[in-house]
Design a protein around this motif. Structure first.
Motif, PDB file in Angstrom:
ATOM      1  N   SER A 206      -2.876  -2.211  -6.543  1.00 31.40           N
ATOM      2  CA  SER A 206      -3.403  -0.232  -6.628  1.00 31.40           C
ATOM      3  C   SER A 206      -3.022   0.564  -6.567  1.00 31.40           C
ATOM      4  N   LEU A 207      -1.328   0.339  -6.671  1.00 37.61           N
ATOM      5  CA  LEU A 207      -0.190   1.971  -6.387  1.00 37.61           C
ATOM      6  C   LEU A 207       0.842   1.717  -7.273  1.00 37.61           C
ATOM      7  N   GLY A 208       0.692   0.970  -8.616  1.00 31.97           N
ATOM      8  CA  GLY A 208       1.278   1.149  -9.545  1.00 31.97           C
ATOM      9  C   GLY A 208       1.789   2.499  -9.799  1.00 31.97           C
ATOM     10  N   ASP A 209       1.035   3.455 -10.047  1.00 31.27           N
ATOM     11  CA  ASP A 209       0.733   4.565 -11.064  1.00 31.27           C
ATOM     12  C   ASP A 209       1.603   5.288  -9.918  1.00 31.27           C
ATOM     13  N   VAL A 210       1.784   5.580  -9.023  1.00 35.49           N
ATOM     14  CA  VAL A 210       2.072   6.224  -7.964  1.00 35.49           C
ATOM     15  C   VAL A 210       3.828   5.445  -7.049  1.00 35.49           C
ATOM     16  N   LYS A 211       4.248   4.622  -7.775  1.00 30.49           N
ATOM     17  CA  LYS A 211       5.026   3.996  -7.473  1.00 30.49           C
ATOM     18  C   LYS A 211       7.080   4.603  -7.318  1.00 30.49           C
ATOM     19  N   ASP A 212       6.826   5.100  -8.845  1.00 24.44           N
ATOM     20  CA  ASP A 212       7.929   5.789  -8.569  1.00 24.44           C
ATOM     21  C   ASP A 212       7.982   7.218  -7.337  1.00 24.44           C
ATOM     22  N   ASP A 234       7.910  -9.240  -8.645  1.00 26.56           N
ATOM     23  CA  ASP A 234       7.237  -9.766  -9.994  1.00 26.56           C
ATOM     24  C   ASP A 234       5.576  -8.736  -9.505  1.00 26.56           C
ATOM     25  N   LYS A 235       5.787  -7.352  -8.899  1.00 21.32           N
ATOM     26  CA  LYS A 235       5.047  -6.898  -9.270  1.00 21.32           C
ATOM     27  C   LYS A 235       5.346  -5.227  -9.794  1.00 21.32           C
ATOM     28  N   GLY A 236       7.178  -5.478  -9.777  1.00 20.05           N
ATOM     29  CA  GLY A 236       7.294  -4.705 -10.698  1.00 20.05           C
ATOM     30  C   GLY A 236       7.638  -3.404  -9.383  1.00 20.05           C
ATOM     31  N   PHE A 237       8.025  -3.578  -7.862  1.00 20.74           N
ATOM     32  CA  PHE A 237       8.610  -2.648  -7.444  1.00 20.74           C
ATOM     33  C   PHE A 237       9.512  -2.663  -6.534  1.00 20.74           C
ATOM     34  N   ALA A 238      10.017  -3.805  -7.535  1.00 20.59           N
ATOM     35  CA  ALA A 238      11.256  -4.123  -6.720  1.00 20.59           C
ATOM     36  C   ALA A 238      12.715  -2.753  -6.611  1.00 20.59           C
ATOM     37  N   ASP A 239      12.703  -2.274  -6.956  1.00 18.60           N
ATOM     38  CA  ASP A 239      13.558  -1.248  -6.977  1.00 18.60           C
ATOM     39  C   ASP A 239      13.231   0.388  -6.206  1.00 18.60           C
ATOM     40  N   VAL A 240      12.567   0.103  -6.029  1.00 18.07           N
ATOM     41  CA  VAL A 240      11.365   1.331  -4.374  1.00 18.07           C
ATOM     42  C   VAL A 240      11.150   0.321  -2.800  1.00 18.07           C
ATOM     43  N   ALA A 241      11.919  -0.563  -3.321  1.00 22.28           N
ATOM     44  CA  ALA A 241      11.861  -1.202  -1.801  1.00 22.28           C
ATOM     45  C   ALA A 241      12.843  -2.272  -1.192  1.00 22.28           C
ATOM     46  N   GLU A 320      -6.006   2.516  -0.493  1.00 19.95           N
ATOM     47  CA  GLU A 320      -6.692   4.599  -0.551  1.00 19.95           C
ATOM     48  C   GLU A 320      -5.838   5.082   0.135  1.00 19.95           C
ATOM     49  N   THR A 321      -5.882   3.923   1.671  1.00 22.98           N
ATOM     50  CA  THR A 321      -5.218   5.039   2.626  1.00 22.98           C
ATOM     51  C   THR A 321      -4.056   5.607   2.468  1.00 22.98           C
ATOM     52  N   LEU A 322      -3.011   4.347   2.469  1.00 22.09           N
ATOM     53  CA  LEU A 322      -1.936   5.482   2.085  1.00 22.09           C
ATOM     54  C   LEU A 322      -2.315   6.243   1.223  1.00 22.09           C
ATOM     55  N   ARG A 323      -2.246   5.789  -0.344  1.00 22.92           N
ATOM     56  CA  ARG A 323      -2.868   6.989  -1.288  1.00 22.92           C
ATOM     57  C   ARG A 323      -3.284   8.627  -0.347  1.00 22.92           C
ATOM     58  N   GLY A 324      -4.369   8.471   0.448  1.00 22.17           N
ATOM     59  CA  GLY A 324      -4.723   9.547   1.141  1.00 22.17           C
ATOM     60  C   GLY A 324      -3.928  10.439   2.043  1.00 22.17           C
TER      61      GLY A 324
END
Length: 383
Positions: A206-212, A234-241, A320-324
């Motif tokens: 649920s965080l793909g749109d704010v990944k960058d 697998d979820k495309g977050f390797a570069d940010v984690a 949702e909490t993190l995004r908030g």
């Protein structure tokens, strides 16, 4: 002054002991600290690296181990007591402090039987069985939560907070450095936390749109390292984690973080408050007497943290909490400020001061070794 610190097993028990040791040895070149723990505990790796001698005893827990585990634990106890007596006779400490963990019980009890001044440090709001028993015989009980006071003789209790290692203390006066991305620090304690790790991986969906916009540091523990690394990839977050088994430099990790997602172990909460960090807390659901949830309530009630029970938490809720919080910097700043108000940066100094008092009362100003001329309290201390 020579202090023997008994216990460990996890970072929650060990790191307050390390903080006390740092305070003791920096006061006078003649002061010494010895640790006693088990070969399977975190102390076996951390204490030698920190430069302190470590003695080992073979002992294991009794509660929740099943019949066979209970029998093995009971058989090991007499040998653990004998080993404790030998260690104490060899090192001749001025005072013994139990910090929780399997080694704490036999060592503190042996010290008491030998007439050595003893104290225990209870990190949690709800004390464990061993400390409840030891609290009846030791001279001083150090606590960090008001709730713990009711479990010990009132005259023995000194509520000072949980001691924090010196390498984290500079965060107390440090303002967060400006950085472009929203930095999230995730950890489940020194041994990791599978339930928390899984919820974080689920939240990524649920965080793909704010990944960058994210910069994530995730301590997984040994068992989950490869699985969590794969999950981020697998979820495309390797570069940010940055996914690691264990974080040695927690000071830098805290300093960089805008938000911390973690369990609610007492030492972690003490570090959050001293480092002034907003947090999302997910208490370990199988902690004895659910003490982590009780711990967490202190921060939640103060407005410093948000808490979810693991059974109620979903990846979507976490996202949702993190995004908030990402989109509400004023709230994040207020949570951090309230966390800082709860911080007890002087806990290690106050604990060491009481150790000096116990030593002086028992052995005189020079301790057991009359060659030690100066074990004065830290300047400005009131304990």
């Amino acid at each position: 002054m020579k202090v023997l610190i008994a216990g460990g097993g996890t970072g929650g028990h060990l790191f307050p002991g390390i903080a006390l040791a740092e305070e003791v040895v920096t006061r006078h070149p003649a002061n010494e600290v010895v640790f006693v723990g088990t070969e399977k505990g975190l102390e076996a790796r951390v204490v030698p690296k920190e430069g302190y001698p470590l003695e080992l005893v073979k002992v294991q827990g009794l509660k929740g181990k099943g019949l066979i585990g209970l029998i093995k634990g009971l058989i090991a106890l007499p040998l653990a007591f004998l080993a404790s007596f030998r260690i104490l006779s060899r090192h001749k400490p001025d005072v013994v402090v139990g910090v929780g963990g399997y080694a704490s019980g036999p060592v503190v009890l042996a010290a008491w039987l030998m007439g050595i001044p003893t104290a225990i440090q209870e990190q949690n709001a709800l004390p464990g069985l061993t400390n409840k028993i030891l609290g009846r015989i030791v001279k001083v009980v150090f606590t960090a939560f008001e709730e713990a006071r009711n479990y010990f003789p009132e005259a023995k209790v000194q509520m000072i907070g949980n001691p924090i290692r010196k390498k984290l203390m500079d965060n107390y006066l440090r303002s967060s450095s400006a950085h472009e991305k929203f930095s999230v620090l995730i950890f489940g304690g020194s041994l990791g936390a599978r339930g928390l790790n899984n919820r974080v991986l689920e939240a990524l969906d649920s965080l793909g749109d704010v990944k960058d916009q994210l910069d994530i540091v995730h301590q997984t523990g040994k068992l989950d390292l490869e699985n969590v690394k794969k999950g981020y990839a697998d979820k495309g977050f390797a570069d940010v984690a940055q996914v690691v088994e264990f974080i040695d430099d927690m000071s830098s990790a805290y300093a960089k973080a805008d938000l911390v997602i973690c369990r609610a172990g007492a030492t972690s909460l003490a570090e959050l408050t001293v480092c002034k960090k907003a947090s999302i807390l997910v208490p370990f659901p199988h902690a004895t007497d659910n003490h982590q949830e009780v711990n967490a309530r202190a921060l939640v009630d103060a407005g410093a943290a948000i808490m979810f029970r693991e059974s109620e938490l979903t990846g979507q809720k976490l996202a949702e909490t993190l995004r908030g919080l990402m989109t509400d910097p004023a709230k994040l700043k207020q949570m951090a400020k309230k966390a800082g108000i709860l911080g007890r940066p002087a806990a290690a100094k106050e604990l060491a001061d009481v150790c000096v008092d116990l030593t002086t009362q028992a052995w005189g100003p020079g301790g057991r070794d009359r060659g030690q001329k100066d074990v004065k309290k830290a300047p400005g201390s009131k304990a």
